[in-house]
Design a protein around this motif. Structure first.
Motif, PDB file in Angstrom:
ATOM      1  N   LEU A 142      -3.784 -16.964  -7.724  1.00  0.00           N
ATOM      2  CA  LEU A 142      -3.976 -15.587  -6.923  1.00  0.00           C
ATOM      3  C   LEU A 142      -2.681 -14.777  -7.079  1.00  0.00           C
ATOM      4  O   LEU A 142      -2.444 -13.703  -7.275  1.00  0.00           O
ATOM      5  CB  LEU A 142      -4.514 -15.605  -5.529  1.00  0.00           C
ATOM      6  CG  LEU A 142      -5.995 -15.644  -5.303  1.00  0.00           C
ATOM      7  CD1 LEU A 142      -6.456 -15.547  -3.742  1.00  0.00           C
ATOM      8  CD2 LEU A 142      -6.694 -14.249  -6.085  1.00  0.00           C
TER       9      LEU A 142
ATOM     10  N   LEU B 297      -2.290  -5.524  -6.123  1.00  0.00           N
ATOM     11  CA  LEU B 297      -2.128  -5.787  -4.740  1.00  0.00           C
ATOM     12  C   LEU B 297      -3.335  -6.465  -4.217  1.00  0.00           C
ATOM     13  O   LEU B 297      -3.055  -7.006  -3.025  1.00  0.00           O
ATOM     14  CB  LEU B 297      -2.079  -4.071  -4.372  1.00  0.00           C
ATOM     15  CG  LEU B 297      -2.133  -3.733  -2.893  1.00  0.00           C
ATOM     16  CD1 LEU B 297      -1.481  -2.131  -2.834  1.00  0.00           C
ATOM     17  CD2 LEU B 297      -3.529  -3.680  -2.171  1.00  0.00           C
ATOM     18  N   ALA B 298      -4.437  -6.320  -4.584  1.00  0.00           N
ATOM     19  CA  ALA B 298      -5.937  -6.800  -3.843  1.00  0.00           C
ATOM     20  C   ALA B 298      -5.622  -8.409  -4.038  1.00  0.00           C
ATOM     21  O   ALA B 298      -6.008  -9.122  -3.051  1.00  0.00           O
ATOM     22  CB  ALA B 298      -6.896  -6.377  -4.848  1.00  0.00           C
ATOM     23  N   LEU B 299      -5.052  -8.585  -5.315  1.00  0.00           N
ATOM     24  CA  LEU B 299      -5.073 -10.396  -5.338  1.00  0.00           C
ATOM     25  C   LEU B 299      -4.124 -10.870  -4.268  1.00  0.00           C
ATOM     26  O   LEU B 299      -4.159 -11.983  -3.935  1.00  0.00           O
ATOM     27  CB  LEU B 299      -4.607 -10.660  -6.818  1.00  0.00           C
ATOM     28  CG  LEU B 299      -5.678 -10.206  -7.957  1.00  0.00           C
ATOM     29  CD1 LEU B 299      -5.171 -10.732  -9.028  1.00  0.00           C
ATOM     30  CD2 LEU B 299      -6.805 -11.000  -7.547  1.00  0.00           C
TER      31      LEU B 299
ATOM     32  N   SER C  13      -0.947   2.239 -12.980  1.00  0.00           N
ATOM     33  CA  SER C  13      -1.126   2.141 -11.480  1.00  0.00           C
ATOM     34  C   SER C  13      -2.372   1.444 -11.082  1.00  0.00           C
ATOM     35  O   SER C  13      -2.561   0.533 -10.000  1.00  0.00           O
ATOM     36  CB  SER C  13      -1.151   3.377 -10.856  1.00  0.00           C
ATOM     37  OG  SER C  13      -1.961   4.253 -11.458  1.00  0.00           O
ATOM     38  N   ALA C  14      -3.562   1.457 -11.989  1.00  0.00           N
ATOM     39  CA  ALA C  14      -4.664   0.480 -11.804  1.00  0.00           C
ATOM     40  C   ALA C  14      -4.292  -0.953 -11.903  1.00  0.00           C
ATOM     41  O   ALA C  14      -4.662  -1.593 -10.896  1.00  0.00           O
ATOM     42  CB  ALA C  14      -5.731   0.696 -12.917  1.00  0.00           C
ATOM     43  N   PHE C  15      -3.295  -1.550 -12.438  1.00  0.00           N
ATOM     44  CA  PHE C  15      -2.732  -2.745 -12.636  1.00  0.00           C
ATOM     45  C   PHE C  15      -2.365  -2.959 -11.188  1.00  0.00           C
ATOM     46  O   PHE C  15      -2.489  -4.044 -10.552  1.00  0.00           O
ATOM     47  CB  PHE C  15      -1.816  -3.096 -13.724  1.00  0.00           C
ATOM     48  CG  PHE C  15      -2.407  -3.205 -14.943  1.00  0.00           C
ATOM     49  CD1 PHE C  15      -3.095  -4.553 -15.363  1.00  0.00           C
ATOM     50  CD2 PHE C  15      -2.550  -2.117 -15.885  1.00  0.00           C
ATOM     51  CE1 PHE C  15      -3.398  -4.847 -16.492  1.00  0.00           C
ATOM     52  CE2 PHE C  15      -3.310  -2.503 -17.135  1.00  0.00           C
ATOM     53  CZ  PHE C  15      -3.737  -3.722 -17.422  1.00  0.00           C
TER      54      PHE C  15
ATOM     55  N   VAL D 137      -2.797  -1.635  -8.226  1.00  0.00           N
ATOM     56  CA  VAL D 137      -3.850  -1.727  -7.171  1.00  0.00           C
ATOM     57  C   VAL D 137      -4.499  -3.196  -7.420  1.00  0.00           C
ATOM     58  O   VAL D 137      -4.646  -3.842  -6.378  1.00  0.00           O
ATOM     59  CB  VAL D 137      -5.023  -0.650  -7.411  1.00  0.00           C
ATOM     60  CG1 VAL D 137      -5.662  -0.842  -6.248  1.00  0.00           C
ATOM     61  CG2 VAL D 137      -4.026   0.759  -7.054  1.00  0.00           C
ATOM     62  N   TYR D 138      -4.801  -3.561  -8.537  1.00  0.00           N
ATOM     63  CA  TYR D 138      -5.437  -4.917  -8.506  1.00  0.00           C
ATOM     64  C   TYR D 138      -4.623  -6.060  -8.240  1.00  0.00           C
ATOM     65  O   TYR D 138      -4.930  -6.909  -7.518  1.00  0.00           O
ATOM     66  CB  TYR D 138      -6.103  -5.196  -9.996  1.00  0.00           C
ATOM     67  CG  TYR D 138      -7.215  -6.111  -9.920  1.00  0.00           C
ATOM     68  CD1 TYR D 138      -8.646  -5.586  -9.460  1.00  0.00           C
ATOM     69  CD2 TYR D 138      -7.271  -7.485 -10.413  1.00  0.00           C
ATOM     70  CE1 TYR D 138      -9.728  -6.366  -9.415  1.00  0.00           C
ATOM     71  CE2 TYR D 138      -8.131  -8.268 -10.269  1.00  0.00           C
ATOM     72  CZ  TYR D 138      -9.423  -7.687  -9.850  1.00  0.00           C
ATOM     73  OH  TYR D 138     -10.449  -8.475  -9.777  1.00  0.00           O
TER      74      TYR D 138
ATOM     75  N   LEU E  91       0.757  -8.456 -12.308  1.00  0.00           N
ATOM     76  CA  LEU E  91       0.003  -6.997 -12.418  1.00  0.00           C
ATOM     77  C   LEU E  91       0.911  -6.218 -11.792  1.00  0.00           C
ATOM     78  O   LEU E  91       1.339  -5.100 -12.458  1.00  0.00           O
ATOM     79  CB  LEU E  91      -1.497  -7.104 -11.677  1.00  0.00           C
ATOM     80  CG  LEU E  91      -2.434  -8.064 -12.584  1.00  0.00           C
ATOM     81  CD1 LEU E  91      -3.725  -8.123 -11.572  1.00  0.00           C
ATOM     82  CD2 LEU E  91      -2.601  -7.328 -13.981  1.00  0.00           C
TER      83      LEU E  91
ATOM     84  N   PHE F 182      -3.273   4.177 -16.106  1.00  0.00           N
ATOM     85  CA  PHE F 182      -3.704   2.628 -16.325  1.00  0.00           C
ATOM     86  C   PHE F 182      -2.828   1.637 -15.606  1.00  0.00           C
ATOM     87  O   PHE F 182      -3.202   0.851 -15.296  1.00  0.00           O
ATOM     88  CB  PHE F 182      -3.574   2.488 -17.975  1.00  0.00           C
ATOM     89  CG  PHE F 182      -3.915   1.192 -18.489  1.00  0.00           C
ATOM     90  CD1 PHE F 182      -5.401   0.986 -18.221  1.00  0.00           C
ATOM     91  CD2 PHE F 182      -3.293   0.900 -19.665  1.00  0.00           C
ATOM     92  CE1 PHE F 182      -5.739  -0.291 -18.808  1.00  0.00           C
ATOM     93  CE2 PHE F 182      -3.714  -0.299 -20.158  1.00  0.00           C
ATOM     94  CZ  PHE F 182      -5.192  -0.822 -19.798  1.00  0.00           C
TER      95      PHE F 182
ATOM     96  N   TYR G  36      -3.129  -9.678  -1.533  1.00  0.00           N
ATOM     97  CA  TYR G  36      -3.806  -9.317  -0.301  1.00  0.00           C
ATOM     98  C   TYR G  36      -4.507 -10.549  -0.114  1.00  0.00           C
ATOM     99  O   TYR G  36      -4.691 -11.108   0.825  1.00  0.00           O
ATOM    100  CB  TYR G  36      -4.402  -8.029  -0.147  1.00  0.00           C
ATOM    101  CG  TYR G  36      -5.317  -7.810   1.133  1.00  0.00           C
ATOM    102  CD1 TYR G  36      -4.859  -8.041   2.537  1.00  0.00           C
ATOM    103  CD2 TYR G  36      -6.731  -7.914   0.950  1.00  0.00           C
ATOM    104  CE1 TYR G  36      -5.526  -7.874   3.576  1.00  0.00           C
ATOM    105  CE2 TYR G  36      -7.547  -7.941   2.061  1.00  0.00           C
ATOM    106  CZ  TYR G  36      -7.133  -7.857   3.309  1.00  0.00           C
ATOM    107  OH  TYR G  36      -7.818  -7.983   4.387  1.00  0.00           O
ATOM    108  N   GLY G  37      -5.334 -10.808  -1.065  1.00  0.00           N
ATOM    109  CA  GLY G  37      -6.370 -12.171  -0.942  1.00  0.00           C
ATOM    110  C   GLY G  37      -5.552 -13.304  -0.773  1.00  0.00           C
ATOM    111  O   GLY G  37      -5.927 -14.280   0.226  1.00  0.00           O
TER     112      GLY G  37
ATOM    113  N   VAL H 234       0.926  -1.193   0.038  1.00  0.00           N
ATOM    114  CA  VAL H 234      -0.097  -0.151   0.002  1.00  0.00           C
ATOM    115  C   VAL H 234       0.840   1.237   0.022  1.00  0.00           C
ATOM    116  O   VAL H 234       0.675   2.127  -0.623  1.00  0.00           O
ATOM    117  CB  VAL H 234      -0.918  -0.157   1.270  1.00  0.00           C
ATOM    118  CG1 VAL H 234      -1.906   1.169   0.996  1.00  0.00           C
ATOM    119  CG2 VAL H 234      -1.784  -1.176   1.362  1.00  0.00           C
TER     120      VAL H 234
ATOM    121  N   PHE I  40       2.430   1.850  -3.176  1.00  0.00           N
ATOM    122  CA  PHE I  40       1.270   2.335  -4.163  1.00  0.00           C
ATOM    123  C   PHE I  40       1.267   3.620  -4.000  1.00  0.00           C
ATOM    124  O   PHE I  40       1.380   4.673  -5.063  1.00  0.00           O
ATOM    125  CB  PHE I  40      -0.015   1.726  -4.025  1.00  0.00           C
ATOM    126  CG  PHE I  40      -1.150   2.488  -4.972  1.00  0.00           C
ATOM    127  CD1 PHE I  40      -1.022   2.259  -6.176  1.00  0.00           C
ATOM    128  CD2 PHE I  40      -2.194   2.927  -3.960  1.00  0.00           C
ATOM    129  CE1 PHE I  40      -2.237   3.174  -6.812  1.00  0.00           C
ATOM    130  CE2 PHE I  40      -3.293   3.323  -4.900  1.00  0.00           C
ATOM    131  CZ  PHE I  40      -3.250   3.624  -6.115  1.00  0.00           C
TER     132      PHE I  40
END
Lengths: 99, 523
Positions: free
Chosen positions: B245, B217-219, B210-212, B214-215, B252, B208, B221-222, B168, B171
């Motif tokens: 995952l 990062l989310a995966l 940085s959107a990758f 974040v996604y 990404l 564009f 984190y999962g 985070v 990012f």
């Protein structure tokens, strides 16, 4: 309802956003598609937060929102500056720099 | 205060405990962030006539103070600070010191007003290009001094990005370094359409990418239930979630990092943005962003995802080869000196990636050394590009550079020195930088990459030497551009570039040792 559905939804939203960035021609719409991708990531974060049973994901989603807001400020400034100069927000028209 | 806190804790047992923050360890970043914030206030409260000077002094003082703080922190133990969000280790200090030194050089270029009619920055960014309003702003001697705080925010982001020990924070740092650069790229005084176009392209593609991030990062984190690098590394062996995952997440994040350091196939923005942006900003971006992005790349891939090295190493091989080949071959066809340097920076990213692909301790230290050498030759080269001018501003087309060596042997000679350094020829830092990364790559079992690297270096050497030949062997054109004498500030920046390039070329061992002592990354 299984939280997995939310993950599928977020993947679909992210893909839609990415496709939109690649296919749409208006800079504002491209930008909205990027925001869609960020929000898809937020949905995934919140869902994972629920699955993982800790709050980190929800906090991270707030961070992402704040950054996205800052990005809007900068992005719209840049796009509006170009629009005022060229009277067009189409990304096809910004083509002076190539090769 | 402590009493008050104890009282609160007694009154409310559910109170959130205050985080423990080691201010000394993050002092360099705090200084730069603080100076950036003060810079914003200067814009609001200092009269317009004094702003440029105030901002320049403030920014330079801040950078020097931060550099001193970095040096003072070298004695501290290596540890994770700020609730293990920031890694205060050798590579962090080395990279932050490098970024600060490079930023001082770039800031000297940004601040110099003696080149050309005025500065390289737009009088007022809101004016439409070519209108009476714009001419009025120029006549009034306006100047967009917001450039300084923006650059300082970018520097702070660059310092935080490689130091971040969780995704985070990485990012946020990525955005703090990128957002000011999007704006700065659009602020050229001349050729404003190109500059604005560069800003739009940089912004849309950067957002564009940085959107990758974040996604990804989310995966991750999962998968890992945490975004801290140490936890991610632990989870790679213990997590009960599917590997897909974390692999997709890493891919990404990797895309986003490769975008920032212009690795192929995410390099398309580089030549356009380098060409369109004001040249001091190009110098700043080319040097600083690349250093920060490589630092973050090493930390993310080695510390957090080192356990997946078997999965990502082949991809890095492919990217390194593609980056070297594209940077070398497309560079040959360029006719604009800034675009040529952009493709050269792509090729350099490829050379650095060869060492990265080896994933050894030597690869970490050789990358650090390469970044120092590369950063300073870049600042110097772009500084010289600023000086070659005709009536319309900079004369960037290579055909205009014909015979420049006859007209201004000193400046052309210095430019030739930087080109030799980029080609990796003696007596410059570039030679040892290339030797270091190729040696690290070879010892780490990336022999084939070294072969491609040497061949690509030969191709890049061709286009660097072609410019040298162009400058020295032919008669200058009658109506050719002139080389203006640099003011004190840009002369200092050029001198800094020359000094580092030659010193590292003649006695590289000190900095090699320093880089070797700085690694490894704190795991």
């Amino acid at each position: 309802m299984s939280p997995m559905f939310y993950l599928y939804l977020s993947a679909v939203l992210f893909t839609l956003g990415a496709v939109g960035v690649l296919l749409r021609r208006n800079a504002i719409v491209v930008f909205m598609c990027i925001e869609l991708m960020l929000n898809a990531a937020n949905l995934a974060l919140v869902t994972f937060s629920r699955i993982n049973g800790n709050l980190d994901g929800q906090i991270i989603a707030f961070f992402v929102m704040v950054v996205a807001a800052a990005e809007v400020v900068v992005g719209l400034a840049v796009i509006v500056a170009v629009f005022r100069t060229r009277r067009s927000a189409s990304v096809d028209d910004v083509n002076l720099l190539k090769y | 205060m402590r009493l008050l806190a104890a009282f609160h804790a007694a009154a409310n047992p559910n109170a959130i405990p205050a985080p423990h923050i080691e201010y000394r360890a993050i002092l360099p970043m705090l200084i730069v962030f603080g100076v950036a914030c003060v810079g914003v206030l200067v814009e609001a409260f200092v009269p317009r006539v004094h702003r440029a000077v105030t901002q320049t002094v403030l920014a330079l003082a801040g950078l020097v103070a931060a550099l001193v703080a970095v040096v003072a922190n070298t004695g501290l133990p290596r540890r994770l600070v700020v609730q293990s969000a920031v890694a205060a280790d050798g590579p962090t200090l080395f990279i932050q010191g490098t970024i600060l030194a490079l930023s001082i050089g770039a800031l000297l270029l940004i601040a110099d007003r003696s080149i050309g009619a005025d500065s390289d920055f737009v009088a007022q960014a809101a004016d439409l290009p070519g209108t009476e309003q714009e001419r009025a702003s120029v006549r009034a001697g306006l100047r967009q001094t917001e450039v300084f705080p923006l650059a300082m925010f970018a520097v702070a982001g660059m310092m935080l990005f490689p130091a971040a020990n969780d995704l985070v924070l990485a990012f946020v740092a990525l955005e703090v370094l990128s957002l000011p650069l999007y704006l700065l790229a659009g602020m050229a005084r001349r050729r404003r359409l190109l500059s604005q176009e560069a800003a739009v392209k940089y912004f849309l593609l950067g957002a564009f990418s940085s959107a990758f991030f974040v996604y990804g990062l989310a995966l991750v984190y999962g998968y890992a239930k945490s975004v801290e690098y140490g936890d991610i590394a632990t989870s790679l062996t213990s997590s009960d979630r599917g590997d897909s995952l974390v692999i997709v997440g890493l891919a990404l994040i990797g895309i986003s990092l490769l975008f920032k350091l212009s690795g192929v196939p995410f390099h398309w923005w580089t030549p356009d943005v380098y060409q369109g942006a004001p040249t001091p900003i190009t110098a700043f971006m080319a040097a600083g962003t690349k250093v920060a992005a490589f630092g973050a790349l090493l930390r993310v891939f080695f510390v957090a995802f080192g356990g997946l090295a078997w999965d990502w190493r082949p991809v890095v091989w492919g990217v390194a080869i593609a980056t070297m080949v594209v940077g070398a071959i497309l560079g040959v066809t360029q006719t604009d000196v800034k675009r040529l340097l952009a493709y050269s920076s792509i090729a350099h990213a490829g050379f650095i990636l060869t060492a990265f692909a080896a994933t050894t301790r030597a690869s970490e230290s050789s990358v650090l050394f390469y970044l120092v050498a590369y950063g300073f030759m870049n600042i110097g080269a772009f500084a010289i590009v600023m000086l070659v001018r005709d009536a319309d501003g900079e004369a960037n087309h290579l055909s205009r550079w014909v015979g420049l060596g006859r007209r201004s042997p000193l400046m052309a000679g210095i430019f030739a020195l930087f080109l030799l350094a980029m080609a990796g020829l003696p007596p410059t830092s570039g030679l040892w930088a290339k030797v270091a990364v190729f040696q690290a790559a070879y010892q780490g079992g990336a022999g084939p990459l070294v072969i491609v690297g040497v061949l690509a270096s030969a191709v890049t050497a061709y286009y660097y030497l072609r410019i040298i030949v162009l400058m020295f062997s032919q008669e200058p054109a009658v109506e050719g551009p002139t080389v203006v004498m640099p003011g004190a500030l840009s002369a200092a920046a050029i001198a800094l570039g020359v000094a580092v390039t030659i010193v590292l070329g003649v006695v590289p061992q000190t900095v090699l040792d320093l880089a070797d002592k700085a690694v490894p990354f704190l795991r």
